[in-house]
Scaffold this active site. Sequence first.
Site, PDB file in Angstrom:
ATOM      1  N   GLU A 182      -3.015   2.431  -7.817  1.00  0.00           N
ATOM      2  CA  GLU A 182      -3.479   3.283  -6.645  1.00  0.00           C
ATOM      3  C   GLU A 182      -2.723   4.748  -7.046  1.00  0.00           C
ATOM      4  O   GLU A 182      -1.286   4.612  -6.211  1.00  0.00           O
ATOM      5  CB  GLU A 182      -3.503   2.690  -4.526  1.00  0.00           C
ATOM      6  CG  GLU A 182      -2.737   2.310  -4.343  1.00  0.00           C
ATOM      7  CD  GLU A 182      -1.857   2.491  -3.389  1.00  0.00           C
ATOM      8  OE1 GLU A 182      -3.620   2.501  -2.597  1.00  0.00           O
ATOM      9  OE2 GLU A 182      -1.554   1.725  -2.576  1.00  0.00           O
ATOM     10  N   HIS A 194       1.017  -0.892   0.135  1.00  0.00           N
ATOM     11  CA  HIS A 194       0.019   0.021   0.004  1.00  0.00           C
ATOM     12  C   HIS A 194       0.935   1.505   0.237  1.00  0.00           C
ATOM     13  O   HIS A 194       2.528   0.946   0.226  1.00  0.00           O
ATOM     14  CB  HIS A 194      -1.290  -0.073   1.143  1.00  0.00           C
ATOM     15  CG  HIS A 194      -1.953   1.327   0.803  1.00  0.00           C
ATOM     16  ND1 HIS A 194      -1.557   2.943   1.711  1.00  0.00           N
ATOM     17  CD2 HIS A 194      -3.463   0.672   0.622  1.00  0.00           C
ATOM     18  CE1 HIS A 194      -2.596   3.157   1.460  1.00  0.00           C
ATOM     19  NE2 HIS A 194      -3.951   2.523   1.151  1.00  0.00           N
TER      20      HIS A 194
END
Length: 243
Positions: free
Chosen positions: A157, A85
């Site tokens: 992302e 992430h």
Amino acid sequence: MHLGPEEARAFITAFAARSPTPARGTVIIFPSAVSLDAARIVAVGRPDIRLGAQNIFWEDTGAYTGEISAPLARAAGAEFVLVGHSERRHIFGETDEETARKCEAAVRSGLIPVLCVGETLAQRESGETERVVLRQLHAGLSRLTRGQAAGSLIAYEPVWAIGTGRTATPQDASATHGALRAALAVILDAIDHSVPILYGGSVNPGNAAALLAAPHVGGLLVGGASLDPVSWAAIVAAGSART
């Protein structure tokens, strides 16, 4: 770092009340590690709600105080785990090699890795988006067999869109997702696959449908908007309508 055990239970209860019909797609919630078991217990009656861990360490056991192994996450109710992430990469310094080891540890324990890739604003403005995300993709999957990689999820992302209110346009998202899809076809070679590629970056109820309608976008990785059961239910409804 949101929602302790009681708050997690209340969140899932409120979401389920606003979304009583099981979603047509897959709904995955990634609670804090301390809330995983509580979320699992309250979600038992909703098989459409699945759970994931936000992070794992790459060793299965040992003297690694403060870390959470894949077997521990699995025992607490996780089926999925986020790997790489943007916050892990850019706040905690997680490297491509570490994402590879975490993906390997995840599949070893029966967890499905959700490998996150994305570029910074400086990299985007320098025209390096594709180079960066493909490097992260290849590195993250490098320790997996083709079959294991085919069972993973990928999430794009863009770092510049995380929590900033700035969102890649559906066209921008589609272009990067297309590059990732083409790279996956090479990595997986002859394996017939349908690896979902999710978009994450300031997703909200107002833009969810447009992002989901973009070519190559197979789902959404939602941040801040997922903390409110009302907006989360609206985003899930947009996904169900698209499916």
